[in-house]
Design a protein around this motif. Structure first.
Motif, PDB file in Angstrom:
ATOM      1  N   GLN A   1       0.816  -1.227   0.000  1.00  0.00           N
ATOM      2  CA  GLN A   1       0.000   0.000   0.000  1.00  0.00           C
ATOM      3  C   GLN A   1       0.841   1.264   0.000  1.00  0.00           C
ATOM      4  OE1 GLN A   1      -2.584   0.018   3.405  1.00  0.00           O
ATOM      5  NE2 GLN A   1      -4.160  -1.173   2.388  1.00  0.00           N
ATOM      6  N   ASN A   2       1.951   1.228   0.711  1.00  0.00           N
ATOM      7  CA  ASN A   2       2.659   2.482   0.969  1.00  0.00           C
ATOM      8  C   ASN A   2       4.149   2.198   1.119  1.00  0.00           C
ATOM      9  OD1 ASN A   2       3.140   5.123   1.515  1.00  0.00           O
ATOM     10  ND2 ASN A   2       1.867   5.234   3.351  1.00  0.00           N
ATOM     11  N   TYR A   3       4.886   2.226   0.006  1.00  0.00           N
ATOM     12  CA  TYR A   3       6.320   1.917   0.046  1.00  0.00           C
ATOM     13  C   TYR A   3       7.097   3.184   0.414  1.00  0.00           C
ATOM     14  CZ  TYR A   3      10.933   0.242  -1.151  1.00  0.00           C
ATOM     15  OH  TYR A   3      12.265  -0.090  -1.090  1.00  0.00           O
ATOM     16  N   LEU A   4       7.326   3.358   1.722  1.00  0.00           N
ATOM     17  CA  LEU A   4       7.868   4.624   2.223  1.00  0.00           C
ATOM     18  C   LEU A   4       9.270   4.980   1.727  1.00  0.00           C
ATOM     19  CD1 LEU A   4       6.625   4.659   5.940  1.00  0.00           C
ATOM     20  CD2 LEU A   4       5.678   5.871   3.991  1.00  0.00           C
ATOM     21  N   PRO A   5      10.191   4.017   1.488  1.00  0.00           N
ATOM     22  CA  PRO A   5      11.508   4.448   0.999  1.00  0.00           C
ATOM     23  C   PRO A   5      11.431   5.215  -0.317  1.00  0.00           C
ATOM     24  CG  PRO A   5      11.636   2.207   1.818  1.00  0.00           C
ATOM     25  CD  PRO A   5      10.172   2.578   1.824  1.00  0.00           C
ATOM     26  N   GLY A   6      10.422   4.938  -1.135  1.00  0.00           N
ATOM     27  CA  GLY A   6      10.202   5.706  -2.355  1.00  0.00           C
ATOM     28  C   GLY A   6      11.016   5.204  -3.540  1.00  0.00           C
ATOM     29  N   PRO A   7      10.777   5.795  -4.719  1.00  0.00           N
ATOM     30  CA  PRO A   7      11.473   5.372  -5.935  1.00  0.00           C
ATOM     31  C   PRO A   7      12.986   5.520  -5.795  1.00  0.00           C
ATOM     32  CG  PRO A   7       9.721   6.958  -6.432  1.00  0.00           C
ATOM     33  CD  PRO A   7       9.868   6.918  -4.950  1.00  0.00           C
ATOM     34  N   GLY A   8      13.706   4.578  -6.412  1.00  0.00           N
ATOM     35  CA  GLY A   8      15.172   4.645  -6.373  1.00  0.00           C
ATOM     36  C   GLY A   8      15.778   4.039  -5.122  1.00  0.00           C
ATOM     37  N   TYR A   9      14.927   3.597  -4.182  1.00  0.00           N
ATOM     38  CA  TYR A   9      15.434   3.044  -2.916  1.00  0.00           C
ATOM     39  C   TYR A   9      14.944   1.623  -2.680  1.00  0.00           C
ATOM     40  CZ  TYR A   9      17.657   7.290  -1.372  1.00  0.00           C
ATOM     41  OH  TYR A   9      18.528   8.361  -1.282  1.00  0.00           O
TER      42      TYR A   9
ATOM     43  N   SER B   1      20.697   5.786  -9.548  1.00  0.00           N
ATOM     44  CA  SER B   1      21.078   7.207  -9.591  1.00  0.00           C
ATOM     45  C   SER B   1      19.860   8.073  -9.866  1.00  0.00           C
ATOM     46  CB  SER B   1      22.114   7.466 -10.685  1.00  0.00           C
ATOM     47  OG  SER B   1      23.174   6.561 -10.569  1.00  0.00           O
ATOM     48  N   GLY B   2      18.961   7.555 -10.719  1.00  0.00           N
ATOM     49  CA  GLY B   2      17.748   8.293 -11.044  1.00  0.00           C
ATOM     50  C   GLY B   2      16.582   7.798 -10.210  1.00  0.00           C
ATOM     51  N   MET B   3      15.383   8.043 -10.674  1.00  0.00           N
ATOM     52  CA  MET B   3      14.126   7.612 -10.033  1.00  0.00           C
ATOM     53  C   MET B   3      13.790   8.406  -8.768  1.00  0.00           C
ATOM     54  SD  MET B   3      12.630   5.481 -11.949  1.00  0.00           S
ATOM     55  CE  MET B   3      11.288   4.983 -10.871  1.00  0.00           C
ATOM     56  N   ALA B   4      14.747   8.586  -7.875  1.00  0.00           N
ATOM     57  CA  ALA B   4      14.459   9.265  -6.606  1.00  0.00           C
ATOM     58  C   ALA B   4      14.147  10.737  -6.859  1.00  0.00           C
ATOM     59  CB  ALA B   4      15.640   9.137  -5.658  1.00  0.00           C
ATOM     60  N   ILE B   5      13.392  11.334  -5.938  1.00  0.00           N
ATOM     61  CA  ILE B   5      13.027  12.746  -6.076  1.00  0.00           C
ATOM     62  C   ILE B   5      14.079  13.662  -5.464  1.00  0.00           C
ATOM     63  CG2 ILE B   5      10.523  12.469  -6.268  1.00  0.00           C
ATOM     64  CD1 ILE B   5      10.379  12.734  -3.207  1.00  0.00           C
ATOM     65  N   MET B   6      15.170  13.071  -4.945  1.00  0.00           N
ATOM     66  CA  MET B   6      16.215  13.870  -4.295  1.00  0.00           C
ATOM     67  C   MET B   6      17.578  13.437  -4.826  1.00  0.00           C
ATOM     68  SD  MET B   6      14.930  13.738  -0.345  1.00  0.00           S
ATOM     69  CE  MET B   6      14.733  11.972  -0.245  1.00  0.00           C
ATOM     70  N   PRO B   7      18.555  14.354  -4.798  1.00  0.00           N
ATOM     71  CA  PRO B   7      19.912  13.950  -5.177  1.00  0.00           C
ATOM     72  C   PRO B   7      20.513  13.003  -4.147  1.00  0.00           C
ATOM     73  CG  PRO B   7      19.921  16.199  -4.326  1.00  0.00           C
ATOM     74  CD  PRO B   7      18.483  15.769  -4.398  1.00  0.00           C
TER      75      PRO B   7
ATOM     76  N   ARG C   1      12.524  16.931   4.602  1.00  0.00           N
ATOM     77  CA  ARG C   1      13.532  15.924   4.221  1.00  0.00           C
ATOM     78  C   ARG C   1      14.061  16.242   2.831  1.00  0.00           C
ATOM     79  NH1 ARG C   1       9.755  10.852   5.233  1.00  0.00           N
ATOM     80  NH2 ARG C   1       9.326  11.299   7.400  1.00  0.00           N
ATOM     81  N   GLN C   2      13.133  16.516   1.929  1.00  0.00           N
ATOM     82  CA  GLN C   2      13.512  16.771   0.542  1.00  0.00           C
ATOM     83  C   GLN C   2      14.246  18.103   0.407  1.00  0.00           C
ATOM     84  OE1 GLN C   2      11.168  16.892  -3.679  1.00  0.00           O
ATOM     85  NE2 GLN C   2      10.130  15.843  -2.012  1.00  0.00           N
ATOM     86  N   LEU C   3      13.696  19.136   1.035  1.00  0.00           N
ATOM     87  CA  LEU C   3      14.286  20.476   0.946  1.00  0.00           C
ATOM     88  C   LEU C   3      15.714  20.483   1.497  1.00  0.00           C
ATOM     89  CD1 LEU C   3      13.883  23.511   0.320  1.00  0.00           C
ATOM     90  CD2 LEU C   3      12.983  23.769   2.646  1.00  0.00           C
ATOM     91  N   PHE C   4      15.888  19.899   2.687  1.00  0.00           N
ATOM     92  CA  PHE C   4      17.207  19.868   3.333  1.00  0.00           C
ATOM     93  C   PHE C   4      18.213  19.137   2.445  1.00  0.00           C
ATOM     94  CE2 PHE C   4      20.004  17.690   6.656  1.00  0.00           C
ATOM     95  CZ  PHE C   4      20.779  18.814   6.924  1.00  0.00           C
ATOM     96  N   ARG C   5      17.828  17.986   1.915  1.00  0.00           N
ATOM     97  CA  ARG C   5      18.754  17.200   1.108  1.00  0.00           C
ATOM     98  C   ARG C   5      19.147  17.951  -0.161  1.00  0.00           C
ATOM     99  NH1 ARG C   5      20.066  11.254  -0.606  1.00  0.00           N
ATOM    100  NH2 ARG C   5      19.216  10.380   1.281  1.00  0.00           N
ATOM    101  N   ASN C   6      18.159  18.573  -0.821  1.00  0.00           N
ATOM    102  CA  ASN C   6      18.456  19.360  -2.022  1.00  0.00           C
ATOM    103  C   ASN C   6      19.496  20.441  -1.732  1.00  0.00           C
ATOM    104  OD1 ASN C   6      16.597  17.932  -3.537  1.00  0.00           O
ATOM    105  ND2 ASN C   6      14.985  19.476  -3.398  1.00  0.00           N
ATOM    106  N   LEU C   7      19.309  21.140  -0.600  1.00  0.00           N
ATOM    107  CA  LEU C   7      20.190  22.272  -0.266  1.00  0.00           C
ATOM    108  C   LEU C   7      21.587  21.804   0.140  1.00  0.00           C
ATOM    109  CD1 LEU C   7      17.513  24.401   1.598  1.00  0.00           C
ATOM    110  CD2 LEU C   7      18.565  24.967  -0.596  1.00  0.00           C
ATOM    111  N   VAL C   8      21.673  20.651   0.816  1.00  0.00           N
ATOM    112  CA  VAL C   8      22.988  20.121   1.210  1.00  0.00           C
ATOM    113  C   VAL C   8      23.797  19.758  -0.037  1.00  0.00           C
ATOM    114  CG1 VAL C   8      24.190  18.202   2.329  1.00  0.00           C
ATOM    115  CG2 VAL C   8      22.292  19.343   3.505  1.00  0.00           C
ATOM    116  N   TYR C   9      23.194  19.012  -0.976  1.00  0.00           N
ATOM    117  CA  TYR C   9      23.942  18.626  -2.173  1.00  0.00           C
ATOM    118  C   TYR C   9      24.253  19.850  -3.057  1.00  0.00           C
ATOM    119  CZ  TYR C   9      23.765  13.630  -1.293  1.00  0.00           C
ATOM    120  OH  TYR C   9      23.970  12.383  -0.739  1.00  0.00           O
ATOM    121  N   ALA C  10      23.360  20.834  -3.051  1.00  0.00           N
ATOM    122  CA  ALA C  10      23.620  22.059  -3.832  1.00  0.00           C
ATOM    123  C   ALA C  10      24.852  22.803  -3.320  1.00  0.00           C
ATOM    124  CB  ALA C  10      22.397  22.968  -3.795  1.00  0.00           C
TER     125      ALA C  10
END
Length: 398
Positions: A320-328, A340-346, A386-395
């Motif tokens: 029903q709910n695969y929490l790790p998400g795409p790419g994981y 490397s792809g699929m995930a919504i975060m770097p 989670r997404q915002l923080f990760r994007n900014l760290v890799y940036a």
């Protein structure tokens, strides 16, 4: 309350300033009360910041030694404790958990069928195999939570009051083992009370309460002095609190009480910690099991934990709910990046991560020799940050 060591650790000072400013904007707009953020690279802290309020009701400023409810970031700690028992030859990953908890012998699996009058009804069929220790670690036990989606089995969990903080370990096991499984063991990833069950397995095998077992084997050796299942009275002034109502969703914010010893020590979500304590745990994992001359696990065991354990289970992500998400995929206690792809975060293939219900989050990227930790108490906002923080760290990486 900050540290910038950017150049030395391969971060751009501008990028780290962007991270600070962007999160500060949301604190100023009162979207979240406050946060603590930390980034380490090559084993050194490159950035740490405390922004906003530790307790909005009291107006207490956030501090680097603020204590947070880490909820499911308890799971990797309990998973490491389990791997220590494997390494000592006291349990095997392939062991049926009924070896240690006979309550789990002869489990039934819930099957939703239409009744004669056309309404969904819960039927039962026998489990085709036992739940193993590995199943508990990688969330393929067939157990579930009463939250994260809905089903007739989840409704049974809610009805039974699973997660009642007043229960003893034995009462919890007695209750959950009477309920039907949502899936056949070893078939589907389903987030669940599995790590709570694992915590009780640790108690039964070691003969110690879970708090003592973790303190003696992990917390004390790593110098994690502010991590545990409750906060002593002398330290209550350091506990982070959320807004009473989430300003974005309007939902009432409810979190567990951290100020006295709970009856039930939840291995799946009961611990409190600070950013510096969790850094010590995460850095031990990043160093493949060792920190400051103290070895917690062998390199081989850390590698086993932090590799994907779902790839050969074809339907594992179809729940029903695969929490790790795409790419994981999922290892033993952590989600593991497989593409490397699929995930919504770097990120990098092989990075691994987990998070907590109230907004705490960490990940380790072995390819970049990087780890980062984000701590807040704003349950409704957890996925956004989670997404915002990760994007900014890799940036900010050079």
């Amino acid at each position: 309350m900050s540290k910038h060591n950017a150049g030395a650790e391969g971060f751009s000072a501008t990028g780290l300033d962007t991270l600070t400013r962007r999160i500060q904007q949301d604190v100023d707009a009162k979207r979240i009360p406050g946060v603590v953020m930390l980034i380490a690279r090559d084993g050194k802290v490159a950035y740490e910041k405390a922004l906003g309020l530790q307790d909005p009701a009291q107006g207490t400023p956030m501090s680097l030694d603020t204590i947070f409810r880490i909820y499911s970031m308890t799971k990797p700690i309990v998973s490491v404790g389990t791997m220590m028992l494997v390494e000592q030859g006291r349990i095997l990953l392939s062991d049926p958990i009924s070896t240690y908890m006979p309550e789990f012998a002869r489990m039934q699996v819930g099957v939703e069928r239409l009744s004669a009058n056309g309404t969904p009804a819960l039927g039962l069929e026998p489990a085709r195999r036992d739940i193993t220790v590995q199943d508990l670690l990688r969330h393929t036990s067939g157990l579930t939570y009463g939250i994260f989606g809905d089903s007739l089995v989840k409704a049974e969990y809610r009805k039974a009051g699973i997660g009642n903080p007043r229960w003893s370990s034995d009462e919890f096991i007695q209750a959950i083992s009477q309920l039907p499984l949502l899936y056949q063991p070893g078939t589907v990833w389903e987030y669940s009370n599995a790590t709570d069950v694992l915590g009780i397995l640790l108690e039964r095998v070691s003969g110690m309460t879970l708090d003592r077992f973790l303190a003696q084997n992990i917390l004390e050796p790593l110098g994690m002095r502010d991590t545990g299942f409750w906060v002593e009275e002398s330290q209550h002034h350091r506990i982070a609190e959320g807004y009473p109502v989430d300003p974005v969703t309007g939902v009432e914010v409810r979190m567990n009480q951290p100020r006295r010893r709970p009856n039930f020590l939840s291995g799946g979500g009961g611990m409190m910690s600070t950013v510096h304590d969790y850094l010590r745990f995460a850095q031990m994992l990043a160093n493949e099991g060792e920190l400051d001359g103290v070895r917690i696990l062998s390199r081989a065991m850390v590698r086993l934990m932090t590799n994907d354990h779902l790839s050969e289970l074809p339907g594992a992500k179809a729940g029903q709910n695969y929490l790790p998400g795409p790419g994981y995929g999922f290892g033993l206690g952590v989600a593991v990046r497989t593409a490397s792809g699929m995930a919504i975060m770097p990120g990098s293939v092989g990075d691994y991560t987990w998070s907590g219900l109230a907004g705490t989050y960490f990940w380790i990227d072995p390819q970049e020799n990087l780890l980062a930790i984000f701590m807040m108490q704003a349950p409704e906002q957890r996925t956004h940050y989670r997404q915002l923080f990760r994007n900014l760290v890799y940036a900010a990486l050079n």
